[in-house]
Design an enzyme around this catalytic site. Structure first.
Site, short mmCIF file in Angstrom:
data_model
loop_
_atom_site.label_atom_id
_atom_site.label_comp_id
_atom_site.label_asym_id
_atom_site.label_seq_id
_atom_site.Cartn_x
_atom_site.Cartn_y
_atom_site.Cartn_z
N ASP A 13 -3.13 -48.22 2.96
CA ASP A 13 -4.16 -47.71 2.06
C ASP A 13 -4.58 -46.27 2.39
O ASP A 13 -5.74 -45.88 2.17
CB ASP A 13 -5.41 -48.62 2.07
CG ASP A 13 -5.07 -50.04 1.67
OD1 ASP A 13 -4.14 -50.22 0.85
OD2 ASP A 13 -5.72 -50.97 2.18
N LYS A 16 -1.01 -43.35 -0.25
CA LYS A 16 0.43 -43.09 -0.49
C LYS A 16 0.72 -42.94 -1.98
O LYS A 16 1.48 -42.07 -2.39
CB LYS A 16 1.26 -44.26 0.08
CG LYS A 16 1.13 -44.40 1.59
CD LYS A 16 1.90 -45.60 2.12
CE LYS A 16 1.28 -46.93 1.73
NZ LYS A 16 -0.03 -47.20 2.30
N GLY A 40 -0.76 -52.10 -2.72
CA GLY A 40 -1.54 -51.70 -3.89
C GLY A 40 -1.67 -50.19 -3.82
O GLY A 40 -2.39 -49.67 -2.97
N HIS A 41 -0.92 -49.49 -4.65
CA HIS A 41 -0.90 -48.02 -4.60
C HIS A 41 -1.62 -47.46 -5.82
O HIS A 41 -1.19 -47.71 -6.96
CB HIS A 41 0.55 -47.52 -4.52
CG HIS A 41 1.24 -47.95 -3.24
ND1 HIS A 41 2.53 -47.61 -2.94
CD2 HIS A 41 0.79 -48.66 -2.18
CE1 HIS A 41 2.85 -48.12 -1.76
NE2 HIS A 41 1.82 -48.77 -1.28
N THR A 42 -2.69 -46.73 -5.57
CA THR A 42 -3.53 -46.26 -6.67
C THR A 42 -3.19 -44.82 -7.06
O THR A 42 -3.02 -43.96 -6.20
CB THR A 42 -5.02 -46.31 -6.24
OG1 THR A 42 -5.26 -47.55 -5.61
CG2 THR A 42 -5.96 -46.12 -7.42
N GLN A 225 2.45 -50.28 3.02
CA GLN A 225 1.67 -50.60 4.23
C GLN A 225 1.58 -49.37 5.14
O GLN A 225 1.63 -48.26 4.64
CB GLN A 225 2.28 -51.81 4.96
CG GLN A 225 2.10 -53.15 4.23
CD GLN A 225 3.11 -53.41 3.14
OE1 GLN A 225 4.29 -53.31 3.37
NE2 GLN A 225 2.64 -53.75 1.96
N THR A 240 2.33 -56.95 9.00
CA THR A 240 3.05 -57.53 7.88
C THR A 240 4.45 -57.89 8.37
O THR A 240 4.76 -57.73 9.55
CB THR A 240 3.03 -56.58 6.66
OG1 THR A 240 3.54 -57.29 5.53
CG2 THR A 240 3.86 -55.32 6.89
P1 GDP Z 1 -2.13 -46.60 -0.77
O1 GDP Z 1 -1.96 -48.08 -0.64
O2 GDP Z 1 -1.77 -45.87 0.47
O3 GDP Z 1 -1.45 -46.04 -1.98
O4 GDP Z 1 -3.71 -46.37 -0.96
P2 GDP Z 1 -4.70 -47.20 -1.92
O5 GDP Z 1 -4.43 -46.84 -3.32
O6 GDP Z 1 -4.65 -48.64 -1.57
O7 GDP Z 1 -6.08 -46.70 -1.41
C1 GDP Z 1 -6.42 -45.34 -1.40
C2 GDP Z 1 -7.66 -45.14 -2.26
O8 GDP Z 1 -8.19 -43.86 -2.02
C3 GDP Z 1 -7.38 -45.20 -3.75
O9 GDP Z 1 -8.50 -45.69 -4.42
C4 GDP Z 1 -7.18 -43.71 -4.11
O10 GDP Z 1 -7.45 -43.43 -5.47
C5 GDP Z 1 -8.17 -43.07 -3.21
N1 GDP Z 1 -7.86 -41.71 -2.77
C6 GDP Z 1 -6.66 -41.17 -2.44
N2 GDP Z 1 -6.82 -39.91 -1.99
C7 GDP Z 1 -8.15 -39.65 -2.04
C8 GDP Z 1 -8.95 -38.53 -1.67
O11 GDP Z 1 -8.48 -37.52 -1.19
N3 GDP Z 1 -10.30 -38.65 -1.85
C9 GDP Z 1 -10.87 -39.77 -2.37
N4 GDP Z 1 -12.19 -39.81 -2.49
N5 GDP Z 1 -10.15 -40.84 -2.72
C10 GDP Z 1 -8.81 -40.79 -2.54
P1 IMO Z 2 -0.48 -50.66 0.98
O1 IMO Z 2 0.98 -50.41 0.65
C1 IMO Z 2 -3.34 -52.48 3.70
C2 IMO Z 2 -2.19 -56.30 5.52
C3 IMO Z 2 -2.96 -57.54 5.11
C4 IMO Z 2 -2.89 -58.33 6.40
C5 IMO Z 2 -1.49 -58.01 6.91
C6 IMO Z 2 -0.45 -59.07 6.57
O2 IMO Z 2 -1.35 -50.75 -0.21
O3 IMO Z 2 -0.96 -49.71 2.01
P2 IMO Z 2 0.82 -59.71 4.32
O4 IMO Z 2 0.29 -60.19 3.01
O5 IMO Z 2 1.60 -58.45 4.23
O6 IMO Z 2 1.55 -60.77 5.08
O7 IMO Z 2 -0.51 -59.40 5.19
O8 IMO Z 2 -1.13 -56.78 6.32
N1 IMO Z 2 -1.59 -55.53 4.40
C7 IMO Z 2 -2.06 -54.36 3.95
N2 IMO Z 2 -3.15 -53.65 4.33
N3 IMO Z 2 -2.50 -51.99 2.77
C8 IMO Z 2 -1.39 -52.67 2.41
O9 IMO Z 2 -0.46 -52.15 1.59
C9 IMO Z 2 -1.15 -53.93 2.98
N4 IMO Z 2 -0.19 -54.87 2.83
C10 IMO Z 2 -0.45 -55.83 3.71
O10 IMO Z 2 -4.27 -57.22 4.74
O11 IMO Z 2 -3.80 -57.82 7.33
MG MG Z 3 -3.06 -49.84 -0.87
#
Ligand code: GDP
Ligand code: IMO
Ligand code: MG
Length: 430
Positions: A13, A16, A40-42, A225, A240
Site C-alpha cells: 500500500d 504502487k 488493491g492498487h488505487t 504487496q 503473503t
Molecule cells: P498500492 O497498493 O501500493 O497501490 O497502494 P494503495 O492504493 O493500496 O494505497 C495507497 C493510497 O494512498 C491510495 O489511496 C492512493 O490514492 C493514495 N496515495 C498515493 N500517493 C499519495 C500521495 O502522495 N498523497 C496522498 N495523500 N495519497 C496518496
Molecule cells: P498491495 O499490492 C498490504 C497482507 C495481508 C496479510 C498478509 C497475508 O495493495 O500493496 P494474504 O491475503 O496475501 O495471504 O495476506 O499480507 N497483504 C497486503 N497488505 N497491501 C497488499 O497489497 C497486501 N496483500 C496482502 O493484510 O497481512
Molecule cells: Mg494496496
C-alpha cells in the site's frame, strides 16, 4: 528501451498503483507478476478513483498492453468483475489490450474457504490475510496439484483436475476445518462460464513479453504487496505467499534478469501495515490515528484499518538491498504537513545492543526498540508543488535525510492522490 520493475519497499500500500499509472506513459507493456486479488492498487485521475486488484495499473492508458503473468494467482470471478467494471467506465474497449498467462494458477472456491476457515481457527495468532484464497492457491501450485489457466480453458482437462482435487479438498474442509463441502456440479457450471469468457485473453505471455523486449519496446513490471511481505524475506510467518521482491519478476513473467534496467522502490514517507505481525515503529496513539485519518489509511481491498507508524529506515534499507533498488519513489509526503516534529527510525536496539538490520527470528523482532532521530516538520501544503526545489526547506531536508539513511535517491516525490500531484525528479525510462 528500458525495462523497469516497480516494487513496494515496505508492507504494501505504498502507492504502487499511482506510480505505475504515471510511468505507463513511457512504457509499452505493463505486467503483473505475482500476488492476486489480495492487492488493491488505487489510481486517482481528476475526480475519478479506480481500485485495481488483478489488472495492471496501466490499463487506463489506451493502447498500452496489460499482461497478467504466470506468477499471479487468478480468481476468475474477481478478474471478470474487474474487466466489466473497466469496460463499463469506457476502458479496455479493445480486448486485445489484456493478456493472461496460460501458466497462471486459478483460485478455486476451496482456496477461499480454506483461507478463511484456517484464520478463524488460528484465533489470536491469525495472520490477518485478505481471505482471498491466495496462500492455499500457492500451496497447491507448489504441491503440484494446482489448476492452471490452460487447464481451466480446456473442458476435458478441467473436469479431470476438478475431480482430482475435490475429494481431497472436501475431506480437508469438512473433517479437519469443520466447514461445508464444495459442490462439484456447481463449480463445474460456474467455472465453465468463466472459462468461456477468459479464453480469448489467454496467451503464452513469456513469449509475448520477451518478443516485445527484443523489438526494443519498454516493459513496466508491477509488483504487488511489499518487500516485508515477501515469503522468503519478509516478517515470516506474517507475510503473503509469493516473492514480492524484484527477483520475483523474472520467475513470475519468464524473463531473464539481464533484461531489467531499473528497479524502483515505492516508499511511503511514513509506514503502514494491514493485518497482524511485527511493526517496530507502530504508533498506537493519537499521532498514528492522525496519520490514518489524514492519509486515508484504510485498506483498498478489505477496507480494514491500516496500522500507522514512523518511517523505518532499517526496513527500507533492507528493501534497497534485497531488491537492488536503483531509485525510490517517495509517496504521501503531503500527509506529514502540519507536524511539528517528525521521527525517523534509524536503527534498532535489541537487548541493549544496536542492530542495523532486521533479524529473521520473530522472537528477536518482538524485542526491537527503535532508535529515533527527530526532524523539524513544515506547515505548507504540498499538493500544488511540482519541483523538488520548490518544496519547503524542512520537507527537502526530510527527503534528503531519508535518502541518506536508505542509500538511494528519490526519482519521484508524490504530494497527493491525484495523477498530477507529483514531482518527477528523474525519469527511469529516460
Ligand atoms: P498500492 O497498493 O501500493 O497501490 O497502494 P494503495 O492504493 O493500496 O494505497 C495507497 C493510497 O494512498 C491510495 O489511496 C492512493 O490514492 C493514495 N496515495 C498515493 N500517493 C499519495 C500521495 O502522495 N498523497 C496522498 N495523500 N495519497 C496518496
Ligand atoms: P498491495 O499490492 C498490504 C497482507 C495481508 C496479510 C498478509 C497475508 O495493495 O500493496 P494474504 O491475503 O496475501 O495471504 O495476506 O499480507 N497483504 C497486503 N497488505 N497491501 C497488499 O497489497 C497486501 N496483500 C496482502 O493484510 O497481512
Ligand atoms: Mg494496496
Amino acid at each position: 528501451m528500458p525495462n523497469v520493475i516497480i516494487v513496494g519497499a515496505q508492507w504494501g500500500d505504498e502507492g504502487k498503483g499511482k506510480v505505475v499509472d504515471i510511468y505507463t506513459e513511457y512504457a509499452d507493456l505493463v505486467v503483473r507478476y505475482q500476488g492476486g486479488n489480495n492487492a488493491g492498487h488505487t489510481i486517482v485521475v481528476n475526480e475519478s478513483k479506480f481500485v485495481l486488484h488483478l489488472i495492471p495499473s496501466g490499463v487506463l492508458h489506451k493502447g498500452k498492453r496489460c499482461v497478467i503473468g504466470n506468477g499471479v494467482v487468478i480468481d476468475p470471478k474477481a478478474l471478470l468483475e474487474e474487466i466489466d467494471m473497466l469496460k463499463g467506465q469506457g476502458f479496455l474497449k479493445d480486448s486485445s489490450q489484456l493478456l493472461i498467462s496460460d501458466r497462471a494458477h486459478v483460485i478455486m472456491p476451496w482456496h477461499c474457504k480454506i483461507d478463511v476457515a484456517r484464520e478463524n481457527l488460528r484465533g489470536k495468532g491469525k495472520i490477518g490475510t485478505t481471505g482471498r484464497g491466495i496462500g492455499p492457491c500457492y500451496e497447491d501450485k507448489y504441491a503440484r496439484v494446482g489448476i492452471r489457466i490452460a487447464d481451466l480453458v480446456n473442458e476435458k482437462v478441467f473436469v479431470e483436475r476438478l475431480k482430482g482435487n475435490l475429494e481431497d479438498k472436501n475431506r480437508y474442509l469438512v473433517d479437519f476445518l469443520g466447514d461445508s463441502a464444495c459442490d462439484y456440479n456447481e463449480i463445474l457450471e460456474e467455472y465453465s462460464k468463466y472459462a468461456k469468457r477468459i479464453a480469448p485473453f489467454v496467451a503464452d505471455t513469456s513469449l509475448l513479453v520477451n518478443d516485445a523486449v527484443s523489438e526494443g519496446k519498454s516493459a513496466l513490471f508491477e509488483g504487488a504487496q511489499g518487500s516485508m511481505l515477501d515469503i522468503d524475506h519478509g516478517t515470516y510467518p506474517f507475510v503473503t505467499s509469493s516473492n514480492t521482491i524484484a527477483g520475483g519478476a523474472c520467475s513470475g513473467i519468464g524473463v531473464g534478469p539481464t533484461c531489467i534496467d531499473e528497479v524502483i522502490g515505492i516508499t511511503k514517507a511514513y509506514t503502514t501495515r494491514v493485518g497482524s505481525g511485527p511493526f517496530p515503529t507502530e504508533l498506537d496513539c493519537e499521532i498514528g490515528e492522525g496519520l490514518r485519518q489524514k492519509g486515508g489509511e484504510f485498506g483498498a481491498t478489505t477496507g480494514r484499518t491500516r496500522r500507522c507508524g514512523w518511517f523505518d529506515a532499517v526496513v527500507v534499507r533492507d528493501a534497497v538491498r534485497r531488491n537492488g533498488l536503483t531509485g525510490m519513489a517517495l509517496t504521501k509526503l503531503d500527509v506529514l504537513t502540519g507536524m511539528d516534529k517528525i521521527k525517523v527510525c534509524i536503527a534498532y536496539e535489541i537487548d541493549g545492543k544496536r542492530v542495523d538490520t532486521l533479524p529473521a527470528s520473530l522472537h528477536e523482532v518482538e524485542k526491537i526498540v527503535p532508535v529515533y532521530e527527530e526532524l523539524d516538520g513544515w506547515e505548507e501544503a504540498l499538493e500544488e508543488i511540482r519541483s523538488f526545489d520548490a518544496l519547503p526547506e524542512n520537507a527537502k531536508r526530510y527527503v534528503k535525510r531519508l535518502e541518506e539513511l536508505v542509500g538511494v535517491e528519490s526519482v519521484l516525490v508524490s504530494v497527493g492522490q491525484k495523477r498530477r500531484e507529483t514531482i518527477i525528479v528523474k525519469n527511469p525510462f529516460d
